[in-house]
Design an enzyme around this catalytic site. Sequence first.
Site, short mmCIF file in Angstrom:
data_model
loop_
_atom_site.label_atom_id
_atom_site.label_comp_id
_atom_site.label_asym_id
_atom_site.label_seq_id
_atom_site.Cartn_x
_atom_site.Cartn_y
_atom_site.Cartn_z
N ASN A 105 -6.60 3.10 -12.20
CA ASN A 105 -5.57 2.11 -11.82
C ASN A 105 -4.20 2.71 -12.08
O ASN A 105 -4.03 3.53 -12.97
CB ASN A 105 -5.74 0.84 -12.67
CG ASN A 105 -4.72 -0.22 -12.31
OD1 ASN A 105 -4.46 -0.48 -11.13
ND2 ASN A 105 -4.12 -0.86 -13.31
N GLY A 163 0.78 -1.24 0.00
CA GLY A 163 0.00 0.00 0.00
C GLY A 163 0.80 1.29 0.00
O GLY A 163 0.38 2.27 0.59
N SER A 164 1.93 1.31 -0.72
CA SER A 164 2.69 2.58 -0.74
C SER A 164 1.97 3.63 -1.58
O SER A 164 1.98 4.83 -1.25
CB SER A 164 4.12 2.37 -1.22
OG SER A 164 4.17 2.08 -2.60
N HIS A 209 -0.40 1.50 -13.11
CA HIS A 209 0.27 0.34 -13.69
C HIS A 209 1.75 0.67 -13.86
O HIS A 209 2.09 1.75 -14.37
CB HIS A 209 -0.35 0.00 -15.05
CG HIS A 209 0.26 -1.20 -15.67
ND1 HIS A 209 0.00 -2.48 -15.22
CD2 HIS A 209 1.17 -1.34 -16.68
CE1 HIS A 209 0.70 -3.35 -15.93
NE2 HIS A 209 1.41 -2.68 -16.82
C1 GRF Z 1 2.83 -0.77 -7.80
O1 GRF Z 1 4.02 -0.88 -8.52
C2 GRF Z 1 1.66 -0.66 -8.74
O2 GRF Z 1 1.95 0.06 -9.89
C3 GRF Z 1 1.39 -2.10 -9.08
O3 GRF Z 1 1.61 -2.79 -7.89
C4 GRF Z 1 2.50 -2.07 -7.06
C5 GRF Z 1 1.79 -1.81 -5.77
O4 GRF Z 1 2.63 -1.20 -4.83
N1 GRF Z 1 0.09 -2.26 -9.65
P1 GRF Z 1 2.02 -0.57 -3.51
O5 GRF Z 1 1.19 -1.65 -2.85
O6 GRF Z 1 1.22 0.62 -3.88
O7 GRF Z 1 3.23 -0.24 -2.68
#
Ligand code: GRF
Length: 223
Positions: A109, A14-15, A111
Amino acid sequence: MIRHRVAVLISGRGSNMTSLIEVSREPDYPATIALVVSNRPAAAGLERAHIAGIEALAIDHEIHSTRESFEQAVDTALRERAIDIVCLAGFMRRLTPWFVERWAGRMLNIHPSLLPLFRGIHTHERALAAGVLVHGCTVHYVVPELDAGPILAQAAVPVIPGDTPETLAARVLAQEHVIYPRAVQMVCSGEARLDGSRVVFTARWDGGAALRSPDEASLLLED
Ligand code: GRF
Protein backbone atom coordinates in the site's frame (compact mmCIF):
# COMPACT_ATOMS: atom_id res chain seq x y z
CA MET A 1 14.19 -11.87 -15.64
CA ILE A 2 10.87 -12.89 -14.14
CA ARG A 3 8.13 -10.33 -14.67
CA HIS A 4 5.74 -10.59 -11.75
CA ARG A 5 2.07 -10.09 -12.49
CA VAL A 6 0.81 -7.09 -10.52
CA ALA A 7 -2.78 -6.01 -9.91
CA VAL A 8 -3.48 -2.44 -8.84
CA LEU A 9 -6.55 -1.78 -6.68
CA ILE A 10 -7.91 1.76 -6.90
CA SER A 11 -10.94 3.83 -5.96
CA GLY A 12 -10.25 7.14 -7.69
CA ARG A 13 -8.13 9.01 -10.21
CA GLY A 14 -5.30 6.47 -10.26
CA SER A 15 -2.19 8.63 -10.58
CA ASN A 16 -0.10 6.09 -8.64
CA MET A 17 -1.54 3.36 -10.84
CA THR A 18 -0.46 5.36 -13.89
CA SER A 19 3.07 5.75 -12.56
CA LEU A 20 3.24 1.96 -12.09
CA ILE A 21 1.88 1.32 -15.59
CA GLU A 22 4.41 3.72 -17.12
CA VAL A 23 7.44 2.25 -15.35
CA SER A 24 6.31 -1.30 -16.11
CA ARG A 25 6.72 -0.56 -19.81
CA GLU A 26 10.48 -0.40 -19.34
CA PRO A 27 12.01 -3.61 -20.66
CA ASP A 28 14.05 -4.35 -17.54
CA TYR A 29 11.27 -3.65 -15.02
CA PRO A 30 10.50 -6.88 -13.13
CA ALA A 31 6.71 -6.43 -13.08
CA THR A 32 3.88 -6.12 -15.52
CA ILE A 33 0.55 -4.53 -14.61
CA ALA A 34 -1.83 -7.33 -15.51
CA LEU A 35 -5.04 -5.96 -13.97
CA VAL A 36 -6.59 -2.86 -12.46
CA VAL A 37 -9.61 -3.26 -10.16
CA SER A 38 -11.76 -0.47 -8.78
CA ASN A 39 -14.46 -0.85 -6.15
CA ARG A 40 -16.05 2.27 -7.65
CA PRO A 41 -17.28 1.87 -11.25
CA ALA A 42 -16.96 5.63 -11.85
CA ALA A 43 -13.31 5.83 -10.81
CA ALA A 44 -11.38 7.88 -13.38
CA GLY A 45 -8.45 5.48 -13.04
CA LEU A 46 -10.42 2.69 -14.73
CA GLU A 47 -10.65 4.68 -17.93
CA ARG A 48 -6.99 5.63 -17.70
CA ALA A 49 -6.04 1.97 -17.33
CA HIS A 50 -8.27 0.96 -20.24
CA ILE A 51 -6.69 3.61 -22.47
CA ALA A 52 -3.28 2.29 -21.46
CA GLY A 53 -4.34 -1.14 -22.69
CA ILE A 54 -4.61 -2.74 -19.25
CA GLU A 55 -7.57 -4.90 -18.26
CA ALA A 56 -9.69 -2.68 -16.02
CA LEU A 57 -12.39 -4.23 -13.90
CA ALA A 58 -15.07 -2.58 -11.77
CA ILE A 59 -16.11 -4.70 -8.80
CA ASP A 60 -18.71 -2.48 -7.17
CA HIS A 61 -18.71 -2.98 -3.40
CA GLU A 62 -22.21 -1.54 -3.23
CA ILE A 63 -23.77 -4.44 -5.10
CA HIS A 64 -22.28 -6.90 -2.63
CA SER A 65 -24.31 -7.39 0.55
CA THR A 66 -21.26 -8.16 2.68
CA ARG A 67 -17.63 -7.14 2.82
CA GLU A 68 -16.72 -10.82 2.52
CA SER A 69 -18.62 -11.38 -0.73
CA PHE A 70 -17.03 -8.26 -2.25
CA GLU A 71 -13.60 -9.51 -1.26
CA GLN A 72 -14.35 -13.01 -2.56
CA ALA A 73 -15.11 -11.46 -5.94
CA VAL A 74 -11.86 -9.46 -5.92
CA ASP A 75 -9.87 -12.50 -4.78
CA THR A 76 -11.36 -14.65 -7.54
CA ALA A 77 -10.52 -12.03 -10.18
CA LEU A 78 -6.93 -11.87 -8.92
CA ARG A 79 -6.49 -15.64 -8.85
CA GLU A 80 -8.09 -16.17 -12.26
CA ARG A 81 -5.41 -13.89 -13.70
CA ALA A 82 -2.55 -15.50 -11.77
CA ILE A 83 -1.68 -12.27 -9.96
CA ASP A 84 1.50 -12.40 -7.88
CA ILE A 85 1.48 -8.99 -6.18
CA VAL A 86 -1.39 -6.67 -5.24
CA CYS A 87 -0.76 -2.92 -5.02
CA LEU A 88 -3.30 -0.77 -3.23
CA ALA A 89 -3.17 2.71 -4.74
CA GLY A 90 -5.79 5.04 -3.35
CA PHE A 91 -8.02 2.05 -2.61
CA MET A 92 -10.47 3.45 -0.06
CA ARG A 93 -11.95 0.27 1.32
CA ARG A 94 -10.95 -1.43 4.55
CA LEU A 95 -9.94 -5.04 3.91
CA THR A 96 -10.86 -7.87 6.27
CA PRO A 97 -8.18 -9.99 7.96
CA TRP A 98 -9.31 -12.87 5.69
CA PHE A 99 -8.29 -11.01 2.52
CA VAL A 100 -5.16 -9.54 4.07
CA GLU A 101 -3.98 -12.97 5.25
CA ARG A 102 -4.66 -14.47 1.85
CA TRP A 103 -2.30 -11.93 0.27
CA ALA A 104 0.11 -11.63 3.19
CA GLY A 105 3.59 -10.71 2.03
CA ARG A 106 2.26 -10.06 -1.46
CA MET A 107 0.17 -6.92 -0.93
CA LEU A 108 1.56 -3.38 -0.73
CA ASN A 109 0.00 0.00 0.00
CA ILE A 110 1.04 3.60 -0.50
CA HIS A 111 0.12 5.95 2.31
CA PRO A 112 0.46 9.75 2.18
CA SER A 113 2.41 10.28 5.40
CA LEU A 114 5.63 9.28 7.05
CA LEU A 115 4.32 6.28 8.95
CA PRO A 116 3.85 5.57 11.79
CA LEU A 117 2.70 9.21 11.92
CA PHE A 118 -0.78 10.01 10.65
CA ARG A 119 -2.33 6.64 9.92
CA GLY A 120 -5.78 6.81 8.36
CA ILE A 121 -7.26 9.66 6.35
CA HIS A 122 -6.81 13.45 6.06
CA THR A 123 -3.08 13.07 6.55
CA HIS A 124 -2.10 16.42 5.01
CA GLU A 125 -4.58 18.38 7.11
CA ARG A 126 -3.36 16.60 10.22
CA ALA A 127 0.30 17.17 9.37
CA LEU A 128 -0.35 20.90 8.98
CA ALA A 129 -2.37 21.00 12.20
CA ALA A 130 0.44 19.24 14.05
CA GLY A 131 2.97 21.76 12.77
CA VAL A 132 5.44 19.17 11.48
CA LEU A 133 8.22 20.59 9.30
CA VAL A 134 8.74 17.36 7.38
CA HIS A 135 5.99 15.23 5.82
CA GLY A 136 6.00 12.55 3.18
CA CYS A 137 4.80 9.16 2.03
CA THR A 138 5.36 5.49 2.77
CA VAL A 139 5.07 2.22 0.89
CA HIS A 140 4.45 -0.69 3.22
CA TYR A 141 3.30 -4.30 3.25
CA VAL A 142 -0.35 -4.60 4.20
CA VAL A 143 -1.20 -6.22 7.54
CA PRO A 144 -4.61 -6.44 9.19
CA GLU A 145 -3.98 -3.32 11.30
CA LEU A 146 -4.56 -0.18 9.24
CA ASP A 147 -1.41 1.47 7.80
CA ALA A 148 0.80 -0.51 10.15
CA GLY A 149 2.74 -3.00 8.02
CA PRO A 150 6.50 -3.34 7.50
CA ILE A 151 7.94 -0.33 5.68
CA LEU A 152 9.51 -0.72 2.25
CA ALA A 153 10.12 2.86 1.17
CA GLN A 154 9.63 6.39 2.37
CA ALA A 155 10.20 9.84 0.95
CA ALA A 156 10.18 13.07 2.91
CA VAL A 157 9.26 16.54 1.72
CA PRO A 158 9.43 19.86 3.54
CA VAL A 159 6.34 21.59 4.83
CA ILE A 160 6.66 25.11 3.45
CA PRO A 161 5.20 28.17 5.19
CA GLY A 162 1.85 28.98 3.62
CA ASP A 163 1.20 25.37 2.60
CA THR A 164 -2.40 24.27 2.28
CA PRO A 165 -3.49 20.63 2.37
CA GLU A 166 -3.62 20.83 -1.43
CA THR A 167 -0.12 22.21 -1.99
CA LEU A 168 1.32 19.77 0.51
CA ALA A 169 -0.58 16.85 -1.06
CA ALA A 170 0.79 17.73 -4.48
CA ARG A 171 4.38 17.81 -3.17
CA VAL A 172 3.88 14.45 -1.47
CA LEU A 173 2.14 12.91 -4.49
CA ALA A 174 5.14 13.68 -6.71
CA GLN A 175 7.24 11.57 -4.35
CA GLU A 176 4.62 8.80 -4.21
CA HIS A 177 5.12 8.43 -7.94
CA VAL A 178 8.84 7.91 -7.32
CA ILE A 179 8.82 5.50 -4.40
CA TYR A 180 5.93 3.20 -5.35
CA PRO A 181 7.48 2.03 -8.63
CA ARG A 182 10.81 1.64 -6.84
CA ALA A 183 9.28 -0.35 -3.98
CA VAL A 184 7.50 -2.70 -6.39
CA GLN A 185 10.76 -3.14 -8.26
CA MET A 186 12.58 -4.03 -5.05
CA VAL A 187 9.96 -6.59 -4.05
CA CYS A 188 9.74 -8.19 -7.50
CA SER A 189 13.50 -8.34 -8.01
CA GLY A 190 14.15 -9.72 -4.53
CA GLU A 191 16.12 -6.64 -3.43
CA ALA A 192 13.70 -6.37 -0.53
CA ARG A 193 12.06 -9.20 1.31
CA LEU A 194 9.98 -9.67 4.40
CA ASP A 195 11.65 -11.12 7.46
CA GLY A 196 8.98 -11.41 10.11
CA SER A 197 7.71 -7.91 10.78
CA ARG A 198 10.67 -6.13 9.13
CA VAL A 199 11.84 -5.61 5.59
CA VAL A 200 15.36 -6.77 4.79
CA PHE A 201 17.13 -5.04 1.92
CA THR A 202 19.56 -7.17 -0.02
CA ALA A 203 20.77 -4.31 -2.19
CA ARG A 204 21.79 -0.77 -1.44
CA TRP A 205 18.59 1.25 -0.92
CA ASP A 206 18.67 4.43 -2.95
CA GLY A 207 15.46 5.91 -1.54
CA GLY A 208 17.47 8.88 -0.34
CA ALA A 209 17.23 10.15 -3.89
CA ALA A 210 13.57 10.84 -3.20
CA LEU A 211 14.31 13.06 -0.23
CA ARG A 212 13.58 16.76 -0.57
CA SER A 213 14.26 18.01 -4.08
CA PRO A 214 16.85 20.83 -4.36
CA ASP A 215 14.16 23.23 -5.61
CA GLU A 216 12.03 22.69 -2.55
CA ALA A 217 15.00 23.04 -0.23
CA SER A 218 15.90 26.42 -1.74
CA LEU A 219 12.29 27.55 -1.41
CA LEU A 220 12.62 26.85 2.29
CA LEU A 221 15.84 28.85 2.52
CA GLU A 222 14.29 31.85 0.76
CA ASP A 223 11.59 31.94 3.38
C1 GRF B 1 -2.61 8.97 -2.78
O1 GRF B 1 -2.23 10.13 -2.09
C2 GRF B 1 -2.37 7.75 -1.93
O2 GRF B 1 -1.24 7.85 -1.14
C3 GRF B 1 -3.61 7.72 -1.08
O3 GRF B 1 -4.64 8.12 -1.93
C4 GRF B 1 -4.12 8.92 -2.98
C5 GRF B 1 -4.49 8.24 -4.26
O4 GRF B 1 -4.14 9.01 -5.37
N1 GRF B 1 -3.78 6.44 -0.47
P1 GRF B 1 -4.16 8.37 -6.82
O5 GRF B 1 -5.54 7.77 -7.02
O6 GRF B 1 -3.08 7.36 -6.91
O7 GRF B 1 -3.94 9.54 -7.73
